[in-house]
Design an enzyme around this catalytic site. Structure first.
Site, PDB file in Angstrom:
ATOM      1  N   GLY A  28       3.034  26.100 104.708  1.00 36.47           N
ATOM      2  CA  GLY A  28       3.090  26.132 103.028  1.00 36.47           C
ATOM      3  C   GLY A  28       2.326  24.977 102.714  1.00 36.47           C
ATOM      4  O   GLY A  28       1.938  24.895 101.703  1.00 36.47           O
ATOM      5  N   HIS A  29       2.600  23.875 103.267  1.00 35.85           N
ATOM      6  CA  HIS A  29       1.971  22.392 103.069  1.00 35.85           C
ATOM      7  C   HIS A  29       0.504  22.456 102.807  1.00 35.85           C
ATOM      8  O   HIS A  29      -0.167  22.196 102.024  1.00 35.85           O
ATOM      9  CB  HIS A  29       2.588  21.135 103.729  1.00 35.85           C
ATOM     10  CG  HIS A  29       2.010  20.083 103.707  1.00 35.85           C
ATOM     11  ND1 HIS A  29       1.849  19.631 102.261  1.00 35.85           N
ATOM     12  CD2 HIS A  29       1.218  19.136 104.327  1.00 35.85           C
ATOM     13  CE1 HIS A  29       1.243  18.347 102.511  1.00 35.85           C
ATOM     14  NE2 HIS A  29       1.020  18.192 103.762  1.00 35.85           N
ATOM     15  N   ILE A  30      -0.075  23.205 104.172  1.00 35.07           N
ATOM     16  CA  ILE A  30      -1.301  23.258 104.354  1.00 35.07           C
ATOM     17  C   ILE A  30      -1.841  23.976 103.468  1.00 35.07           C
ATOM     18  O   ILE A  30      -3.178  23.890 102.685  1.00 35.07           O
ATOM     19  CB  ILE A  30      -1.716  23.823 105.803  1.00 35.07           C
ATOM     20  CG1 ILE A  30      -1.167  22.521 106.777  1.00 35.07           C
ATOM     21  CG2 ILE A  30      -3.142  24.022 105.908  1.00 35.07           C
ATOM     22  CD1 ILE A  30      -1.295  23.100 108.111  1.00 35.07           C
TER      23      ILE A  30
END
Length: 208
Positions: A167-169
């Site tokens: 999700g961060h990427i």
């Protein structure tokens, strides 16, 4: 690519090296950890020189990640303290996914979502560390029941971390200009004013 001298410094070289050390270690741990998770993924051990070397290297890479993240944590924890404006941001964050940023509260260096990410990763890594120590039979000889429970917790925390990092990427790519901050260390003033208005004011004194 030439950068505008008016760009704002987002991360120092030390912070960027720290971040990418964590990223590389996490990728290696994910690949080696998945190879133990299911026989179909066992071929991933070839990346590390075979099953024996994978078992040897996995915990040591984990220690490197823990130390790197601890430094990252100590450096940025104050910037990630949750405040009322962050909870307000979280309540309205759904609008960002639909392209409606109207009414979003101004944010500091990190927004509410980034702060939740920071503390979630910190909690997961703590579970991974403690459970990993229990599993590390080369140095510790704990009761089998405890080792089995630790293995379940280790796998669960690892799965959560993988999901969070994906999700961060995705969000880093989705929010144009974010990856540049961790590559070059700078962001444009327009980016800072749009996404982190309070931090922008801190860095510029409110000047355009």
């Amino acid at each position: 690519m030439t950068r505008n001298p008016q760009d704002l410094k987002r991360y120092t070289p030390r912070e960027r090296v720290n971040h990418w050390t964590i990223a590389v270690c996490f990728i290696l741990l994910t690949l080696s950890g998945l190879s133990f998770f299911h026989p179909s993924m066992w071929p991933l051990t070839d990346i590390f020189g075979g099953g024996v070397w994978t078992r040897i290297l996995h915990p040591y890479i984990g220690l490197v990640l823990t130390v790197a993240f601890a430094l990252f944590f100590l450096r940025l924890r104050k910037h990630n303290e949750m405040k009322p404006i962050d909870w307000e941001w979280m309540k309205k964050a759904k609008g960002l996914m639909t392209g409606d940023a109207h009414g979003m509260p101004a944010q500091e260096r990190y927004n509410g979502g980034q702060k939740i990410l920071f503390w979630s990763l910190s909690a997961c890594l703590l579970v991974m560390l403690l459970s990993g120590i229990c599993i590390w039979r080369a140095w510790f000889n704990l009761p089998v029941v405890l080792v089995r429970l630790a293995a379940v917790l280790h796998a669960a925390a690892g799965a959560v971390m993988i999901g969070i990092v994906i999700g961060h990427i995705y969000l880093s790519i989705w929010t144009k200009g974010t990856i540049r901050a961790m590559v070059s260390g700078t962001v444009t003033r327009a980016w800072a004013k749009q996404h982190h208005a309070l931090w922008y004011e801190t860095m510029t004194g409110g000047r355009p």
